[in-house]
Design a protein around this motif. Sequence first.
Motif, mmCIF file in Angstrom:
data_model
loop_
_atom_site.group_PDB
_atom_site.id
_atom_site.type_symbol
_atom_site.label_atom_id
_atom_site.label_comp_id
_atom_site.label_asym_id
_atom_site.label_seq_id
_atom_site.Cartn_x
_atom_site.Cartn_y
_atom_site.Cartn_z
ATOM 1 N N SER A 318 0.822 -1.203 0.000
ATOM 2 C CA SER A 318 0.000 0.000 0.000
ATOM 3 C C SER A 318 0.862 1.261 0.000
ATOM 4 N N THR A 319 2.139 1.103 -0.298
ATOM 5 C CA THR A 319 3.063 2.231 -0.321
ATOM 6 C C THR A 319 3.331 2.660 -1.756
ATOM 7 N N ALA A 320 3.077 3.939 -2.037
ATOM 8 C CA ALA A 320 3.378 4.506 -3.350
ATOM 9 C C ALA A 320 4.753 5.157 -3.277
ATOM 10 N N VAL A 321 5.624 4.793 -4.206
ATOM 11 C CA VAL A 321 7.007 5.262 -4.188
ATOM 12 C C VAL A 321 7.273 6.124 -5.413
ATOM 13 N N ALA A 322 7.801 7.327 -5.174
ATOM 14 C CA ALA A 322 8.093 8.249 -6.262
ATOM 15 C C ALA A 322 9.482 7.996 -6.833
ATOM 16 N N ALA A 323 9.770 8.623 -7.956
ATOM 17 C CA ALA A 323 11.060 8.457 -8.610
ATOM 18 C C ALA A 323 12.207 8.964 -7.753
ATOM 19 N N ASP A 324 11.906 9.932 -6.874
ATOM 20 C CA ASP A 324 12.965 10.461 -6.006
ATOM 21 C C ASP A 324 13.070 9.709 -4.681
ATOM 22 N N GLY A 325 12.325 8.613 -4.556
ATOM 23 C CA GLY A 325 12.379 7.794 -3.349
ATOM 24 C C GLY A 325 11.355 8.144 -2.291
ATOM 25 N N THR A 326 10.622 9.228 -2.463
ATOM 26 C CA THR A 326 9.579 9.603 -1.509
ATOM 27 C C THR A 326 8.508 8.526 -1.449
ATOM 28 N N GLU A 327 8.074 8.211 -0.235
ATOM 29 C CA GLU A 327 7.053 7.178 -0.045
ATOM 30 C C GLU A 327 5.806 7.757 0.600
ATOM 31 N N ALA A 328 4.672 7.181 0.256
ATOM 32 C CA ALA A 328 3.402 7.598 0.854
ATOM 33 C C ALA A 328 2.490 6.394 0.974
ATOM 34 N N GLU A 329 1.922 6.217 2.172
ATOM 35 C CA GLU A 329 0.933 5.162 2.372
ATOM 36 C C GLU A 329 -0.412 5.660 1.842
ATOM 37 N N VAL A 330 -1.030 4.890 0.955
ATOM 38 C CA VAL A 330 -2.272 5.354 0.330
ATOM 39 C C VAL A 330 -3.331 4.249 0.321
ATOM 40 N N ASP A 331 -4.579 4.707 0.323
ATOM 41 C CA ASP A 331 -5.721 3.792 0.225
ATOM 42 C C ASP A 331 -6.265 3.721 -1.192
ATOM 43 N N ALA A 332 -6.029 4.772 -1.965
ATOM 44 C CA ALA A 332 -6.558 4.833 -3.335
ATOM 45 C C ALA A 332 -5.569 5.562 -4.234
ATOM 46 N N ILE A 333 -5.540 5.132 -5.495
ATOM 47 C CA ILE A 333 -4.692 5.771 -6.496
ATOM 48 C C ILE A 333 -5.574 6.219 -7.655
#
Length: 509
Positions: A318-333
Amino acid sequence: MAEHEHVRVAVIGSGFGGLGAAVRLRREGITDFVVLERADSVGGTWRDNSYPGCACDVPSHLYSFSFAPNPDWPRTFSGQRHIRAYLEHVTDLFGLRPHIRFDSEVKLMTWDTENLWWTVETTRGTLTADVVVSATGPLSDPKIPDIPGLESFPGKVFHSARWDHDYDLRGKRVAMVGTGASAIQIVPAIQPQAGRLTLFQRTPPWVMPRVDRAISGAERWLHRRLPATAQARRALLWGIRELQVQAFTKHPDELGLVEQLARRNMARAIKDPALRAKLTPDYRIGCKRILLSSTYYPALAQPNVDVVAGGLSEIRGSTAVAADGTEAEVDAIVFGTGFHVTDMPIAERVVGAAGVTLAESWKNGMRALRGASAAGFPNWMTIIGPNTGLGNSSMILMIESQLNYMADYLRQLDVLGGRTALDARPAAVDAWNDRVQQRMERTVWNTGGCTSWYLDASGRNTTIWPGTTTEFRRATRRVDLAEYEVLRKPAPVSGAGAAPAGRPSGAAA
């Protein structure tokens, strides 16, 4: 559909292009046609895109047919439901419903070289047509990037053009992927509901204020009583945009002043220097479509919003990872990642005279004579074809120009008589596209320093028209038969059991 049904014209799609084609056919006295629509209602992109905040970024009185003015637009920039209602109104006003075949997705279109007609296979049966007018549009098939791990994401995933209205975003951790025209409308609409909203931004857009307001009852009354006032309003909106074209196509450096205005617009809402730096583009304004919103920047400044200056690159659980390595826990994309514009899926379903698909013919880039006719695909025309898009005005203007071309195309077939087809000469297609691409070289879309959806995989701009709508109208006013090869089929010998000329045996009259 009737068995072995044959029509003079088969129109594919019932958005602005398809409905416009149907109206023009009727006005030309042609009633032997069908409109094949894969959905259960008309509207095209204005049916499919029902996301929160969906609206047009072209003024209402310019974003409508010249032959079907609407004096009752409620706002200067109309929302999705009002535009969809307008298209339903046009459908009824011109008596188009008897011609429309809903739930009829086109699976394959094959040119019959012997009979000089198209065999069109749909989910509801097969028919043949003398001429096919493809009006599926470039904004019909959503594009979701190939993100590693997306298939195993446990939450909700959907594209802006396939919004799930049954999913409640209240209190949810939402990832918004993309910063295009849809995303900048969605973000302000869902920000107050979301528990946390993370915007994955690959490239920041240039955003100008959207000067929107309600159109007063007095204005609407005046437009109803004196239609010339609405026509004057439309003409003014059109004229302003025609004057702007020079800056986009010939003098991109003149856009510097507009860039300053966009920076001031950002500075008014974004006080945090770090956030402002993330949101400031590094390319010339206009290279990508200039977006209009007065609520986008204020929404990004809210405490429950994070802007990640890197596109979404991976999903881990459930973790969305950006190209710069930033992570965010998300319920919906939510993907606001655009459409298959330069690789339109309909091209894979069109098989021409040489037995190759349109997609194969366009493997090195889309190209069509005057944005309408592709070499090797006789009596096949497209509405909103290659290099007919606009970066600053209303696509309805371009659609109506192409309808003029379609009408004259059919007139030429009548004049030629018999079972006849027109096939664009490769040399004519090449000459037209060489001129277009030569003009494209100095435009902001090619020189502005960005990578946009206007460009295909090879970096060639196959989407935008590098001139004014007036120039395009002149270029599509008439069909030049010298640009086409005329194909003829000898008339059948009449006799017992022979089918009427031009129709398969057993065809519906």
